[in-house]
Design an enzyme around this catalytic site. Structure first.
Site, PDB file in Angstrom:
ATOM      1  N   THR A  20       1.115 -11.979  17.999  1.00  0.00           N
ATOM      2  CA  THR A  20       1.578 -12.301  16.647  1.00  0.00           C
ATOM      3  C   THR A  20       2.555 -13.471  16.738  1.00  0.00           C
ATOM      4  O   THR A  20       3.618 -13.343  17.359  1.00  0.00           O
ATOM      5  CB  THR A  20       2.255 -11.060  16.027  1.00  0.00           C
ATOM      6  OG1 THR A  20       1.315  -9.981  16.066  1.00  0.00           O
ATOM      7  CG2 THR A  20       2.699 -11.321  14.606  1.00  0.00           C
TER       8      THR A  20
ATOM      9  N   GLU B  45      -4.276  -9.762  16.027  1.00  0.00           N
ATOM     10  CA  GLU B  45      -4.775  -8.402  16.252  1.00  0.00           C
ATOM     11  C   GLU B  45      -4.178  -7.447  15.220  1.00  0.00           C
ATOM     12  O   GLU B  45      -2.998  -7.502  14.934  1.00  0.00           O
ATOM     13  CB  GLU B  45      -4.423  -7.963  17.677  1.00  0.00           C
ATOM     14  CG  GLU B  45      -4.910  -6.585  18.029  1.00  0.00           C
ATOM     15  CD  GLU B  45      -6.392  -6.392  17.705  1.00  0.00           C
ATOM     16  OE1 GLU B  45      -7.230  -7.167  18.195  1.00  0.00           O
ATOM     17  OE2 GLU B  45      -6.712  -5.466  16.942  1.00  0.00           O
ATOM     18  N   PHE B  46      -5.026  -6.543  14.708  1.00  0.00           N
ATOM     19  CA  PHE B  46      -4.572  -5.612  13.673  1.00  0.00           C
ATOM     20  C   PHE B  46      -4.622  -4.158  14.128  1.00  0.00           C
ATOM     21  O   PHE B  46      -4.468  -3.251  13.317  1.00  0.00           O
ATOM     22  CB  PHE B  46      -5.411  -5.788  12.401  1.00  0.00           C
ATOM     23  CG  PHE B  46      -5.185  -7.130  11.762  1.00  0.00           C
ATOM     24  CD1 PHE B  46      -4.156  -7.310  10.846  1.00  0.00           C
ATOM     25  CD2 PHE B  46      -5.957  -8.224  12.116  1.00  0.00           C
ATOM     26  CE1 PHE B  46      -3.914  -8.554  10.281  1.00  0.00           C
ATOM     27  CE2 PHE B  46      -5.728  -9.473  11.556  1.00  0.00           C
ATOM     28  CZ  PHE B  46      -4.703  -9.647  10.631  1.00  0.00           C
TER      29      PHE B  46
ATOM     30  N   PHE C 132       0.398   4.751   3.267  1.00  0.00           N
ATOM     31  CA  PHE C 132       1.680   4.060   3.445  1.00  0.00           C
ATOM     32  C   PHE C 132       2.677   4.353   2.335  1.00  0.00           C
ATOM     33  O   PHE C 132       3.514   3.522   1.998  1.00  0.00           O
ATOM     34  CB  PHE C 132       1.463   2.540   3.601  1.00  0.00           C
ATOM     35  CG  PHE C 132       1.349   2.156   5.047  1.00  0.00           C
ATOM     36  CD1 PHE C 132       0.206   2.467   5.769  1.00  0.00           C
ATOM     37  CD2 PHE C 132       2.397   1.527   5.701  1.00  0.00           C
ATOM     38  CE1 PHE C 132       0.114   2.160   7.115  1.00  0.00           C
ATOM     39  CE2 PHE C 132       2.321   1.217   7.044  1.00  0.00           C
ATOM     40  CZ  PHE C 132       1.165   1.536   7.749  1.00  0.00           C
TER      41      PHE C 132
ATOM     42  N   GLY D  46      10.550   8.281   4.810  1.00  0.00           N
ATOM     43  CA  GLY D  46      11.043   8.826   6.074  1.00  0.00           C
ATOM     44  C   GLY D  46      12.372   8.216   6.440  1.00  0.00           C
ATOM     45  O   GLY D  46      13.151   7.807   5.563  1.00  0.00           O
TER      46      GLY D  46
ATOM     47  N   CYS E 169       6.231  -3.809  16.174  1.00  0.00           N
ATOM     48  CA  CYS E 169       5.721  -4.885  15.307  1.00  0.00           C
ATOM     49  C   CYS E 169       6.511  -5.086  14.023  1.00  0.00           C
ATOM     50  O   CYS E 169       7.076  -6.164  13.811  1.00  0.00           O
ATOM     51  CB  CYS E 169       4.252  -4.629  14.987  1.00  0.00           C
ATOM     52  SG  CYS E 169       3.208  -4.767  16.450  1.00  0.00           S
TER      53      CYS E 169
END
Ligand SMILES: NC(=O)c1ccc[n+]([C@@H]2O[C@H](COP(=O)([O-])OP(=O)(O)OC[C@H]3O[C@@H](n4cnc5c(N)ncnc54)[C@H](O)[C@@H]3O)[C@@H](O)[C@H]2O)c1
Length: 437
Positions: free
Chosen positions: A121, A149-150, A250, A254, A261
């Site tokens: 990233t 990249e995911f 999502f 919390g 990331c």
């Protein structure tokens, strides 16, 4: 095809293994000798579900090899992936030193056409930087591609094998064709390979992570507000999530997002914005709310013990930044444990996978237990930091019998408030107006 992957961490090892799985010959390069030695001996050095099966199979088939030699890696691959760290620098920007120093070597060492793929990233403009650094020394042709990249830790193998989309930022047709050929086996069900320019590809990754961090943070604020006004965030979440424009995922509040990331990527985008004369106000708010969110559980615990937790024994369930990983980078558990230790509490901890990593950081400041129930023995309360599935349906009678008193502080809203009331627990969670039962 012949593939080399430079950097064999969570992303590099999954990338290398999954590319070997579709028949490519892969060499993974890492600077860490101990790690390479382990992999050569058939040991997966990280915890990532399902990776071991593919890892073993492809090593046996001679499609997956490991080395510490960059020269060997660069000679082997037609496509060279960079899956190197881009950690947070002191000023919040992404530290590109790993990428740029390896690029310097690539320029000196490649002898024939290669496609250099940036999988790390990285901020907008990095492909251009890499291109220039390689070109300084290169004696042959090459192309630089951005391919962010995911994958999600914990689901990395599945995410890599069945990606929702693949992003390729490239200008050269030769490189685009090679990348398409490499990735076609992963998108047979029709998910798209999106071709775009390098800068847009680089920004897509930051935009996606910053958006997800914002979504979590928004729900954390709604949860905090629920506590003020007596609403129940679970009900609000269910009500909001059924709107397809919002979606159900999502939306779980919390004790803050963590991991390798989101924290660094949000900061890097904020910094890149300010470097380019753009003030990302929304990201300023996300960062400050998340910093606050990591602190909200400690005062609830202190309040329960009349402001003094010195000498109290607290059991901690869950240390990893999220379930199904051993990764503890920026884990909210660590912030909470530091706060509790500072106030004199004794912590008895359990995590299914992350204990060795936590032990390296905290040493003998914590007491490490072999099982979730063992951690509870003689504790004054249970504190939950990570939503591992084994914590979801515990034997509450057993929990109560091991604790000195039936108290749970739940940073992940694992249980139903009414059920816990029936079980006789004092149960504190996030945004559910459950201050005392
Ligand atoms: N972890 C994730 O879930 C995830 C998901 C998407 C993208 N990313 C991005 O991918 C990149 C890599 O992340 P990661 O989590 O895999 O990192 P990591 O720290 O797990 O792995 C990096 C690896 O690179 C090795 N390395 C360092 N310098 C090297 C060098 N000069 N030569 C060879 N190897 C070297 C390290 O020893 C380490 O094994 C980062 O930019 C990250 O932001 C990570």
């Amino acid at each position: 095809m012949k593939i080399s992957v430079i950097g064999t961490g969570y992303v590099g090892l999954v990338t290398g293994t999954c590319l070997a799985e579709t028949g490519n010959e892969v060499i993974c390069v890492d600077i860490d000798q101990e790690k390479v030695e382990k992999m050569r001996n058939g040991i997966v050095p990280i915890y990532e579900p399902h990776l071991d099966v593919l890892f073993e199979r492809n090593i046996k088939a001679n499609r997956l090899q490991f080395t510490t030699s960059l020269d060997e890696g660069l000679a082997h691959g037609d496509i060279i992936f960079l899956a190197l760290p881009t950690p947070e620098d002191e000023d919040g920007s992404a530290d590109l030193s790993y990428i740029l120093s390896v690029s310097e070597e690539i320029g000196k060492k490649i002898k024939e056409y290669k496609v250099i793929v940036d999988k790390s990233t990285v901020p907008v403009g990095t492909a251009e930087k890499v291109q220039k650094i390689i070109a300084k020394n290169a004696s042959c042709g090459f192309d630089v591609v951005s391919n962010p990249e995911f994958l999600r830790e914990g689901y990395a193998v599945d995410d890599f094998l069945k990606p929702e989309r693949i992003i390729i930022g490239a200008s050269s047709t030769r490189a685009k064709d090679l990348m398409k050929k490499l990735y076609d086996p992963f998108v047979r069900s029709g998910n798209p390979i999106l071709m775009m320019d390098e800068k847009s590809a680089e920004l897509t990754k930051y935009a996606a992570n910053a958006f997800l961090a914002t979504k979590i943070t928004f729900m954390n604020e709604i949860a905090n507000y629920c506590e003020k006004v007596g609403a129940d965030v679970d009900k609000v979440r269910a009500g909001m999530g059924t709107d397809s424009r919002i979606g159900k995922r999502f939306l779980f509040p919390g004790i803050g997002y963590g991991g390798s990331c989101f924290p660094k990527d949000v900061k890097a985008l904020q910094k890149a914005g300010s470097d380019n004369d753009y003030d990302f106000k929304i990201l300023d708010a996300v960062i400050s709310v998340n910093d606050y969110q990591k602190t909200i559980l400690a005062p609830k615990i202190e309040d329960f013990f009349d402001g003094d937790i010195s000498g109290k024994k607290l059991a901690i369930w869950g240390l990893a930044f999220k379930p199904e990983t051993d990764d503890i980078r920026e884990a909210p558990s660590m912030y909470l444990m530091e706060a509790l230790l500072k106030k004199g509490a004794n912590l008895s901890v359990f995590d299914p996978e992350a204990m060795p990593n936590i032990k390296r950081k905290f040493g003998d400041r914590l007491t490490y237990k072999e099982s979730m129930y063992e951690a509870l023995e003689g504790a004054d309360a249970l504190v939950i930091c990570t939503e591992w599935s084994i914590f979801r349906t515990p034997d509450f009678q057993k929990v109560a019998s091991k604790l000195n008193q039936s108290v749970i502080f739940d940073g992940r809203n694992l249980y139903n408030v009414e059920d816990l009331k029936e079980e006789g627990f004092a149960y504190f969670s996030i945004g559910r107006n459950n201050s005392l039962i």
